[in-house]
Scaffold this motif. Structure first.
Motif, PDB file in Angstrom:
ATOM      1  N   THR A  43      -6.552   4.369   6.065  1.00 30.14           N
ATOM      2  CA  THR A  43      -7.132   4.151   4.834  1.00 30.14           C
ATOM      3  C   THR A  43      -8.686   4.308   5.201  1.00 30.14           C
ATOM      4  O   THR A  43      -9.097   3.916   6.130  1.00 30.14           O
ATOM      5  CB  THR A  43      -6.546   2.941   4.308  1.00 30.14           C
TER       6      THR A  43
ATOM      7  N   GLU B 174       0.785  -1.118  -0.015  1.00 34.44           N
ATOM      8  CA  GLU B 174       0.031   0.162   0.108  1.00 34.44           C
ATOM      9  C   GLU B 174       0.947   1.346  -0.025  1.00 34.44           C
ATOM     10  O   GLU B 174       1.999   1.219   0.424  1.00 34.44           O
ATOM     11  CB  GLU B 174      -0.869  -0.023   1.243  1.00 34.44           C
TER      12      GLU B 174
ATOM     13  N   LYS C  69     -11.960  -4.090  -1.491  1.00 40.40           N
ATOM     14  CA  LYS C  69     -11.022  -4.665  -2.218  1.00 40.40           C
ATOM     15  C   LYS C  69     -10.695  -6.209  -1.550  1.00 40.40           C
ATOM     16  O   LYS C  69     -10.257  -7.015  -2.401  1.00 40.40           O
ATOM     17  CB  LYS C  69      -9.481  -3.819  -1.866  1.00 40.40           C
ATOM     18  N   ARG C  70     -10.829  -6.298  -0.345  1.00 41.34           N
ATOM     19  CA  ARG C  70     -10.311  -7.512   0.278  1.00 41.34           C
ATOM     20  C   ARG C  70     -11.439  -8.692  -0.288  1.00 41.34           C
ATOM     21  O   ARG C  70     -11.216  -9.971  -0.589  1.00 41.34           O
ATOM     22  CB  ARG C  70     -10.611  -7.676   1.589  1.00 41.34           C
TER      23      ARG C  70
ATOM     24  N   PRO D  36     -11.874   2.242   5.419  1.00 40.15           N
ATOM     25  CA  PRO D  36     -12.100   0.967   5.638  1.00 40.15           C
ATOM     26  C   PRO D  36     -13.399   0.124   4.738  1.00 40.15           C
ATOM     27  O   PRO D  36     -13.064  -0.767   4.339  1.00 40.15           O
ATOM     28  CB  PRO D  36     -12.981   0.757   7.269  1.00 40.15           C
TER      29      PRO D  36
ATOM     30  N   GLN E 124     -13.399   0.927   1.446  1.00 43.35           N
ATOM     31  CA  GLN E 124     -12.535   0.768   0.192  1.00 43.35           C
ATOM     32  C   GLN E 124     -11.716  -0.404   0.505  1.00 43.35           C
ATOM     33  O   GLN E 124     -11.588  -1.427  -0.279  1.00 43.35           O
ATOM     34  CB  GLN E 124     -11.556   1.835   0.076  1.00 43.35           C
ATOM     35  N   ASP E 125     -11.237  -0.670   1.625  1.00 44.85           N
ATOM     36  CA  ASP E 125     -10.242  -1.725   2.087  1.00 44.85           C
ATOM     37  C   ASP E 125     -11.125  -3.110   2.117  1.00 44.85           C
ATOM     38  O   ASP E 125     -10.614  -4.119   1.499  1.00 44.85           O
ATOM     39  CB  ASP E 125      -9.707  -1.561   3.316  1.00 44.85           C
ATOM     40  N   TYR E 126     -12.409  -2.935   2.619  1.00 42.06           N
ATOM     41  CA  TYR E 126     -13.365  -4.370   2.766  1.00 42.06           C
ATOM     42  C   TYR E 126     -13.532  -4.706   1.504  1.00 42.06           C
ATOM     43  O   TYR E 126     -13.493  -5.887   0.867  1.00 42.06           O
ATOM     44  CB  TYR E 126     -14.586  -4.079   3.537  1.00 42.06           C
TER      45      TYR E 126
ATOM     46  N   ASN F 171      -2.687   1.675   7.713  1.00 39.74           N
ATOM     47  CA  ASN F 171      -3.710   0.750   7.142  1.00 39.74           C
ATOM     48  C   ASN F 171      -4.940   1.472   8.142  1.00 39.74           C
ATOM     49  O   ASN F 171      -6.180   1.390   7.196  1.00 39.74           O
ATOM     50  CB  ASN F 171      -3.940  -0.784   7.612  1.00 39.74           C
TER      51      ASN F 171
END
Length: 266
Positions: A69, A12, A77-78, A71, A73-75, A66
């Motif tokens: 960032t 990242e 992406k995951r 959350p 968007q992170d979820y 992290n």
């Protein structure tokens, strides 16, 4: 997306790689101040502590990055990563311990299932009233997620396979990620045809059982016969839990008796 200049690992933006070369570089940069403050105590314990300290710095920096960032968007992406590489990402889920993400995935799946029940309640006179249908479906979805985890753990226990509850939880997350798109399609189909929606729900059940079969990777279960038996026993346990749950709640869903639309499938 940044890359480590030593090992080429994707990072990242602003993150620090934890490979040996990157850690060594950080150690070298911090060597001078460490030398002044640790004068006279340069023994094996100090060297180990310094190494651990550097690794903690890298972990803390990445963790802080992290947290900064988005959350959501992170979820997202995951989720896409799980769809692309389910087994690889399931192993990362075991190590991540991101229980907020786990709860979010299970919650979204349960909410979509509840919306399907809400539409059935509005379109089918014999179906349970809206509040009962929605709450009961949410509860049943959560119970089945727990049953899925229990079926995996039960098969591991029966065949004496060394796997943890975290590994079973990670596979349950993979299952939820894969069946949620099917449930979204079922939700849209329920607006047009109850039969089509029920058929898609049954497909999601078959997908759940299939994921049990492919989720037993050879690295953890070397014996192929044991792997086959683990998959079969887990699938049977989950199917039994599913049938029992349907039998228990059937009267609540259909207080006036099951209509022909649903009797075709159940």
């Amino acid at each position: 997306m940044a890359f480590c200049r030593f090992c080429g690992k994707k990072l990242e933006e602003g993150a620090v790689c934890d490979c040996a070369e990157a850690v060594a570089e950080i150690k070298e940069k911090n060597a001078a101040p460490e030398k002044n403050t640790a004068e006279g105590i340069a023994d094996e314990n100090t060297a180990t502590s310094a190494e651990t300290g550097i690794q903690n710095i890298v972990y803390a920096y990445n963790n802080q990055h992290n947290e900064n960032t988005n959350p959501t968007q992170d979820y997202i992406k995951r989720v896409f990563k799980i769809l692309k590489k389910p087994l690889t990402e399931s192993k990362k889920l075991v190590q991540s311990e991101n229980y907020v993400f786990f709860a979010t995935v299970f919650g979204i799946q349960a909410c979509i299932s509840s919306l399907i029940a809400l539409i059935f309640s509005a379109k089918e006179d014999s179906f349970a009233k809206a509040p009962i249908a929605v709450l009961l479906t949410f509860f049943v979805s959560c119970i089945l997620n727990g049953g899925y985890i229990a079926s995996l753990l039960g098969s591991y226990k029966l065949l004496k396979i060394k796997k943890t509850i975290k590994e079973a939880l990670a596979m349950a997350i993979v299952r939820s990620v894969f069946i949620t798109p099917i449930l979204i399609i079922a939700l849209m189909a329920s607006l047009l045809s109850a039969k089509a929606s029920i058929l898609l729900i049954l497909i999601s059940v078959l997908a759940s059982i299939t994921i049990i079969a492919v989720g037993n990777d050879s690295k953890n279960i070397i014996d192929e016969n044991k792997r086959f038996l683990a998959s079969l026993s887990a699938a049977l346990i989950f199917f039994i839990i599913l049938v029992l749950m349907i039998w228990i709640v059937k009267g609540t869903y259909f207080p006036g008796g099951m209509p022909a639309t649903f009797r075709i499938f159940f």
